[in-house]
Enzyme design. Sequence first.
Site, PDB file in Angstrom:
ATOM      1  N   ARG A  50      23.109  -3.060  66.596  1.00 54.40           N
ATOM      2  CA  ARG A  50      22.966  -3.432  65.330  1.00 54.40           C
ATOM      3  C   ARG A  50      24.235  -3.908  64.666  1.00 54.40           C
ATOM      4  O   ARG A  50      25.399  -3.422  64.332  1.00 54.40           O
ATOM      5  CB  ARG A  50      22.741  -1.906  64.520  1.00 54.40           C
ATOM      6  CG  ARG A  50      22.136  -1.928  62.955  1.00 54.40           C
ATOM      7  CD  ARG A  50      22.522  -0.608  62.513  1.00 54.40           C
ATOM      8  NE  ARG A  50      23.922  -0.572  61.884  1.00 54.40           N
ATOM      9  CZ  ARG A  50      24.436   0.762  61.737  1.00 54.40           C
ATOM     10  NH1 ARG A  50      23.933   1.693  62.127  1.00 54.40           N
ATOM     11  NH2 ARG A  50      25.558   0.719  61.388  1.00 54.40           N
TER      12      ARG A  50
ATOM     13  N   HIS B 176      23.721  -0.002  58.512  1.00 51.05           N
ATOM     14  CA  HIS B 176      22.719   0.585  58.806  1.00 51.05           C
ATOM     15  C   HIS B 176      21.617   0.113  57.748  1.00 51.05           C
ATOM     16  O   HIS B 176      20.356  -0.165  58.286  1.00 51.05           O
ATOM     17  CB  HIS B 176      22.640   2.128  58.409  1.00 51.05           C
ATOM     18  CG  HIS B 176      21.383   2.880  58.420  1.00 51.05           C
ATOM     19  ND1 HIS B 176      20.687   2.841  59.701  1.00 51.05           N
ATOM     20  CD2 HIS B 176      20.559   3.341  57.587  1.00 51.05           C
ATOM     21  CE1 HIS B 176      19.566   3.577  59.503  1.00 51.05           C
ATOM     22  NE2 HIS B 176      19.694   4.032  58.156  1.00 51.05           N
TER      23      HIS B 176
ATOM     24  N   TYR C 239      32.856   4.175  59.713  1.00 55.80           N
ATOM     25  CA  TYR C 239      32.499   5.051  60.972  1.00 55.80           C
ATOM     26  C   TYR C 239      32.662   4.137  62.151  1.00 55.80           C
ATOM     27  O   TYR C 239      32.610   4.851  63.242  1.00 55.80           O
ATOM     28  CB  TYR C 239      31.327   5.887  60.912  1.00 55.80           C
ATOM     29  CG  TYR C 239      30.075   5.223  60.508  1.00 55.80           C
ATOM     30  CD1 TYR C 239      29.276   4.441  61.548  1.00 55.80           C
ATOM     31  CD2 TYR C 239      29.582   4.960  59.293  1.00 55.80           C
ATOM     32  CE1 TYR C 239      28.121   3.699  61.475  1.00 55.80           C
ATOM     33  CE2 TYR C 239      28.362   4.240  58.845  1.00 55.80           C
ATOM     34  CZ  TYR C 239      27.563   3.576  59.873  1.00 55.80           C
ATOM     35  OH  TYR C 239      26.620   2.827  59.683  1.00 55.80           O
TER      36      TYR C 239
HETATM   37  C1  LIG Z   1      12.515  12.536  59.481  1.00 58.61           C
HETATM   38  C2  LIG Z   1      13.922  11.896  59.003  1.00 58.61           C
HETATM   39  N1  LIG Z   1      15.111  12.307  59.100  1.00 58.61           N
HETATM   40  C3  LIG Z   1      16.181  11.788  58.460  1.00 58.61           C
HETATM   41  C4  LIG Z   1      15.963  10.513  58.053  1.00 58.61           C
HETATM   42  C5  LIG Z   1      17.431   9.831  57.450  1.00 58.61           C
HETATM   43  N2  LIG Z   1      17.598   8.711  58.148  1.00 58.61           N
HETATM   44  C6  LIG Z   1      17.145   7.472  58.035  1.00 58.61           C
HETATM   45  S1  LIG Z   1      17.326   6.286  59.360  1.00 58.61           S
HETATM   46  C7  LIG Z   1      18.204   7.405  60.062  1.00 58.61           C
HETATM   47  C8  LIG Z   1      18.779   7.146  61.377  1.00 58.61           C
HETATM   48  C9  LIG Z   1      17.684   6.446  62.371  1.00 58.61           C
HETATM   49  O1  LIG Z   1      18.573   5.943  63.631  1.00 58.61           O
HETATM   50  P1  LIG Z   1      17.768   5.200  64.687  1.00 58.61           P
HETATM   51  O2  LIG Z   1      16.436   6.168  65.218  1.00 58.61           O
HETATM   52  O3  LIG Z   1      18.653   5.012  65.781  1.00 58.61           O
HETATM   53  O4  LIG Z   1      17.108   3.920  64.082  1.00 58.61           O
HETATM   54  P2  LIG Z   1      18.350   2.707  63.503  1.00 58.61           P
HETATM   55  O5  LIG Z   1      18.283   3.092  62.094  1.00 58.61           O
HETATM   56  O6  LIG Z   1      19.303   2.645  64.300  1.00 58.61           O
HETATM   57  O7  LIG Z   1      17.296   1.422  63.723  1.00 58.61           O
HETATM   58  C10 LIG Z   1      18.137   8.682  59.536  1.00 58.61           C
HETATM   59  C11 LIG Z   1      18.619  10.034  60.216  1.00 58.61           C
HETATM   60  C12 LIG Z   1      14.691   9.881  57.935  1.00 58.61           C
HETATM   61  N3  LIG Z   1      14.377   8.670  57.443  1.00 58.61           N
HETATM   62  N4  LIG Z   1      13.622  10.746  58.294  1.00 58.61           N
END
Ligand SMILES: Cc1ncc(C[n+]2csc(CCOP(=O)(O)OP(=O)(O)O)c2C)c(N)n1
Length: 351
Positions: free
Chosen positions: A257, A261, A270
């Site tokens: 990425r 985020h 971080y």
């Molecule tokens: C059930 C849930 N828990 C927490 C969140 C908050 N949240 C949004 S994105 C994220 C991280 C996701 O990381 P990843 O699955 O690696 O996907 P990326 O964002 O890197 O594409 C979190 C914890 C959420 N959206 N849904």
Amino acid sequence: MPEKTIESINIKRIEILDQAGETDEALMPSLAEADIRCLYELLVLSRAFDQRALSLQREGRLGTYASILGQEASQVGSAYALEQQDWVFPSFRETGVHIARGYPAELLFAYWAGDERGMQAPEGLNIFPISIAVGTHIPHAVGAAMAIKYRGEKTAVAAYFGDGATSKGDFHEGFNMAGVYRLPVVFICQNNQWAISIPRERQSAARTLAQKAFAYGFEGIQVDGNDIFAVYKVTRDALRKARDGGGPTFIECHTYRMAHHTTADDSTRYRHDREVELWKPRDPLARLQSFMEKKGLWTEQYRAEAEARARTIIDDAVKKAEAMPRPDPGDMFTYTYAAPSSRQRRQQGAL
Ligand SMILES: Cc1ncc(C[n+]2csc(CCOP(=O)(O)OP(=O)(O)O)c2C)c(N)n1
């Protein structure tokens, strides 16, 4: 009693196109020149959408947005392998998948501006609304695959998610069911190394994410996610296997990425710049460009034309999205439950 090894695990990693634009001919999928140009133009269009979405967000014209910069090959390459009848269950970072499937860009802009009607896929585009809740769409995708198998259709399901989702209960429940019933589903994880501020090595102690499939009785494979040919080939093979009754596959696209985020995040708090710098030369678009240049398929003029075409599509989509009549706030209630709850009815009355 003797000690025996009763299981062992092998995880493959597939790479076809290197950073210099050279390919491994033995693994190279057959793609016509027109397909290669199409892939390039979809990458250009996805990047143009991404850049515009970031600027619109900064101008207050979108709510928030999750950039796909650096992940375009994982998205466009895998989506290009889908057949029209296949179903897609995306998470929130799959703009390149939507674009490669021909999802109208104005609907994507409308969605990120807060208009849920942007997730109403046009008829014939088998793509579910994106899942903001991490991983909750994995069991939905598996359920759809169950229905497809039950009906005896020759269709596959692709479920997209990030590395963070692989720690969720939904992931394990979905994988278990897909494995037990040998369902026609391809799980596509974009391991972009970060789940907001959680790095990959704190996400799981497993050496690869691909190996998680092993415990559920089906194949997991890692692919260089910045290599569009490798992603396309691995996904195409997995989708064919699914449609032919061979059961599920888990594909870990090893990518990065490049941006924050989302527009609401500051990744400099971080992660180190030097890590981001390390990935810059692995850019998926530059890599395909080098390949095409060597084959005589790419010139500066072609790039300028492709970028101009993308700009026109994006300009037009922004105009259309912003000209849409405002949604009716009552829709919040209409589309939540089949029958509104008493609390919703009270809230509806207060509108
Ligand atoms: C059930 C849930 N828990 C927490 C969140 C908050 N949240 C949004 S994105 C994220 C991280 C996701 O990381 P990843 O699955 O690696 O996907 P990326 O964002 O890197 O594409 C979190 C914890 C959420 N959206 N849904």
